[in-house]
Design an enzyme around this catalytic site. Structure first.
Site, PDB file in Angstrom:
ATOM      1  N   ASN A 205       0.852  -1.195   0.000  1.00  0.00           N
ATOM      2  CA  ASN A 205       0.000   0.000   0.000  1.00  0.00           C
ATOM      3  C   ASN A 205       0.888   1.245   0.000  1.00  0.00           C
ATOM      4  OD1 ASN A 205       0.601   0.724   2.828  1.00  0.00           O
ATOM      5  ND2 ASN A 205      -0.443  -1.213   3.249  1.00  0.00           N
ATOM      6  N   ASP A 274      -4.765  -6.227   4.880  1.00  0.00           N
ATOM      7  CA  ASP A 274      -5.867  -6.997   5.452  1.00  0.00           C
ATOM      8  C   ASP A 274      -5.816  -8.458   5.014  1.00  0.00           C
ATOM      9  OD1 ASP A 274      -6.991  -4.885   6.848  1.00  0.00           O
ATOM     10  OD2 ASP A 274      -8.067  -4.150   5.078  1.00  0.00           O
ATOM     11  N   PRO A 300      -4.441 -11.631  10.566  1.00  0.00           N
ATOM     12  CA  PRO A 300      -4.962 -11.374  11.917  1.00  0.00           C
ATOM     13  C   PRO A 300      -4.998  -9.876  12.210  1.00  0.00           C
ATOM     14  CG  PRO A 300      -2.760 -12.330  12.003  1.00  0.00           C
ATOM     15  CD  PRO A 300      -3.168 -12.334  10.567  1.00  0.00           C
ATOM     16  N   ASP A 301      -5.893  -9.469  13.087  1.00  0.00           N
ATOM     17  CA  ASP A 301      -6.018  -8.063  13.498  1.00  0.00           C
ATOM     18  C   ASP A 301      -4.976  -7.812  14.597  1.00  0.00           C
ATOM     19  OD1 ASP A 301      -6.730  -5.647  14.633  1.00  0.00           O
ATOM     20  OD2 ASP A 301      -8.858  -5.949  14.234  1.00  0.00           O
ATOM     21  N   ILE A 302      -3.865  -7.193  14.226  1.00  0.00           N
ATOM     22  CA  ILE A 302      -2.723  -7.071  15.159  1.00  0.00           C
ATOM     23  C   ILE A 302      -3.105  -6.271  16.397  1.00  0.00           C
ATOM     24  CG2 ILE A 302      -0.373  -6.172  15.452  1.00  0.00           C
ATOM     25  CD1 ILE A 302       0.085  -6.716  12.458  1.00  0.00           C
ATOM     26  N   PHE A 318      -4.797   3.344  14.464  1.00  0.00           N
ATOM     27  CA  PHE A 318      -4.977   4.322  13.394  1.00  0.00           C
ATOM     28  C   PHE A 318      -5.980   3.751  12.403  1.00  0.00           C
ATOM     29  CE2 PHE A 318      -2.043   8.012  13.027  1.00  0.00           C
ATOM     30  CZ  PHE A 318      -1.480   7.924  14.292  1.00  0.00           C
ATOM     31  N   LYS A 332     -14.583   0.713  14.957  1.00  0.00           N
ATOM     32  CA  LYS A 332     -13.314  -0.050  15.058  1.00  0.00           C
ATOM     33  C   LYS A 332     -12.771   0.016  16.483  1.00  0.00           C
ATOM     34  CE  LYS A 332     -11.286   0.118  10.438  1.00  0.00           C
ATOM     35  NZ  LYS A 332     -10.196   0.675   9.625  1.00  0.00           N
ATOM     36  N   LYS A 336     -12.228  -3.302  18.794  1.00  0.00           N
ATOM     37  CA  LYS A 336     -10.875  -3.728  19.143  1.00  0.00           C
ATOM     38  C   LYS A 336     -10.536  -3.471  20.609  1.00  0.00           C
ATOM     39  CE  LYS A 336      -9.548  -2.583  14.430  1.00  0.00           C
ATOM     40  NZ  LYS A 336      -8.470  -3.087  13.593  1.00  0.00           N
TER      41      LYS A 336
END
Ligand SMILES: Cc1cc2nc3c(=O)[nH]c(=O)nc-3n(C[C@H](O)[C@H](O)[C@H](O)COP(=O)(O)O)c2cc1C
Length: 395
Positions: A205, A274, A300-302, A318, A332, A336
């Site tokens: 990205n 993602d 995975p969602d770190i 962020f 979000k 989280k």
């Protein structure tokens, strides 16, 4: 507390005597370093009499045999202040020139640097001077802007040395800020990740890692011990931070999770992919007439995993969103379990990926929000930590 006061060759050099006294009244031991040009305006004897300390003027002077004075002074200082700072000295500092005692000492110093320019308004407006000031501010120097008014050369404009109380207050501010995070450990993820398609191609990205680097630099300035888990980013990381280099989102996940338990503040500033490519080809994928399908599986969602691994840490995420609507970021944040989330509207010019500037909206778990102006990423990082610290103080 020790301050090195650098005095360069401006008509305003005589006012450095008042600044030396003011800093001494605030509890500093002041040691003065004069450039050759400064000595055309003021004398070593004046400052030695005022401060009770020997002045430093010559790079090769060794008041103590076998010791390098520029290193000793840089090490023992809590802050270096250059007032007045001439256009010449500012440009040398920006370029990393060390051709006299003052600039050599500044090069050898990793302490907070306060600069109070004083010069003719045209010299101040000169592109070289403005570029030098912008670069020095970007690196974290505190600039005490000169005032508008009549200057010694008879012109009117911006260039008068700031008031002595204003310079002394800036010095005190940077010194007290540099211990706010003393003993605190800050972990930051930064930059993009790369998800390999084969051994030579990857999906990535636009993240440059500039914001993550600025956050690390600003946390170091507050006195924190900083570790950065960095993807393959273009932006240089500050030398004072411990750096762990990773490439893929899975590597970033593993590195961050293995470190998470020992940190007080954890900031997920990385732009983590993602998805990763499941049908990755080993070697180089060959061109063919067939359509190729990449199979993507979620990473995975770190930052959510970090919250679970270290519930006592203050964790901030962020969210780069192509919208000014903060409800996506707020969702979000809740999902989280974060302390706060910094929303970045990447649909606007000059903010978000690979820009020099940024504008953040912070959303806190208790529903409060704070919005920054559009500013340099360095200033934005400073603003970010100020907001986080004041939100912690309120709780
Ligand atoms: C009378 C006089 C006044 C000066 N005042 C200034 C000043 O206020 N600011 C500045 O940037 N340069 C000023 N200069 C020019 C600097 O002294 C000159 O650029 C010098 O090389 C700076 O050296 P330094 O940065 O090592 O002290 C002045 C020069 C003269 C002769």
């Amino acid at each position: 507390m020790n301050a090195v006061l650098g005095v360069s060759g401006s008509v305003a050099a005589y006012r450095a005597a008042d600044l030396a006294r003011e800093l001494m009244r605030s509890g500093f031991t002041v040691r003065v370093c004069l450039t050759d040009s400064a000595q055309e305006f003021v004398s070593v004897a004046l400052f030695e009499a005022l401060t009770g300390q020997p002045c430093l003027i010559d790079t090769f002077e060794e008041p103590e045999r076998g010791r390098m004075a520029h290193i000793d002074w840089a090490r023992s200082a809590d802050v270096v202040v250059v007032a007045p700072a001439t256009a010449n000295t500012l440009n040398k500092l920006a370029a990393g020139v060390g051709d006299d005692m003052l600039t050599t000492l500044c090069l050898a110093s990793n302490k907070p640097l306060v600069l109070a320019p004083a010069m003719n308004p045209q010299m101040y407006l000169h592109e070289a001077t403005q570029a030098a000031l912008a670069l020095l501010a970007e690196r974290g120097a505190e600039i005490v802007e000169p005032l508008e008014g009549d200057v010694a050369c008879g012109e009117n404009g911006q260039g008068k040395l700031a008031s002595i109380p204003a310079i002394a207050a800036a010095v005190l501010d940077v010194v007290s800020a540099s211990s706010i995070f003393k003993g605190k450990r800050v972990l930051i993820t930064s930059g993009p990740t790369r998800e390999p398609i084969d051994d030579v191609r990857y999906i990535t990205n636009r993240s440059s890692g500039k914001m993550g680097s600025a956050l690390a630099r600003a946390a170091l300035r507050l006195g924190a011990e900083v570790t950065v888990v960095a993807g393959p980013q273009a932006a240089r990381l500050p030398a004072g931070a411990t750096t762990v280099r990773v490439e893929t989102a899975l590597e970033m996940h593993d590195a961050t999770l293995s470190l998470a338990s020992g940190f007080d503040y954890i900031v997920g500033a990385a732009a983590v992919a993602d998805y990763h490519v499941v049908n990755r080809v080993s070697g180089k994928m060959r061109r063919s007439a067939e359509t190729v399908h990449l199979e993507l599986a979620p990473n995975p969602d770190i930052i959510a995993a970090v919250v679970a691994a270290n519930p006592s840490a203050t964790v901030i995420g962020f969210a780069a969103e192509p919208t000014s609507d903060l409800s996506v970021a707020a969702t979000k944040l809740k999902r989280k379990g974060l302390f706060a989330i910094a929303a970045n509207d990447v649909s606007q010019a000059g903010q978000g990926f690979d820009t020099e500037t940024n504008r953040l909206d912070l959303v806190f778990a208790d529903g409060r929000t704070a919005s920054s102006e559009l500013m340099s990423k360095h200033q934005c990082a400073k603003w970010f930590w100020e907001q986080i610290l004041s939100a912690k103080a309120v709780r």
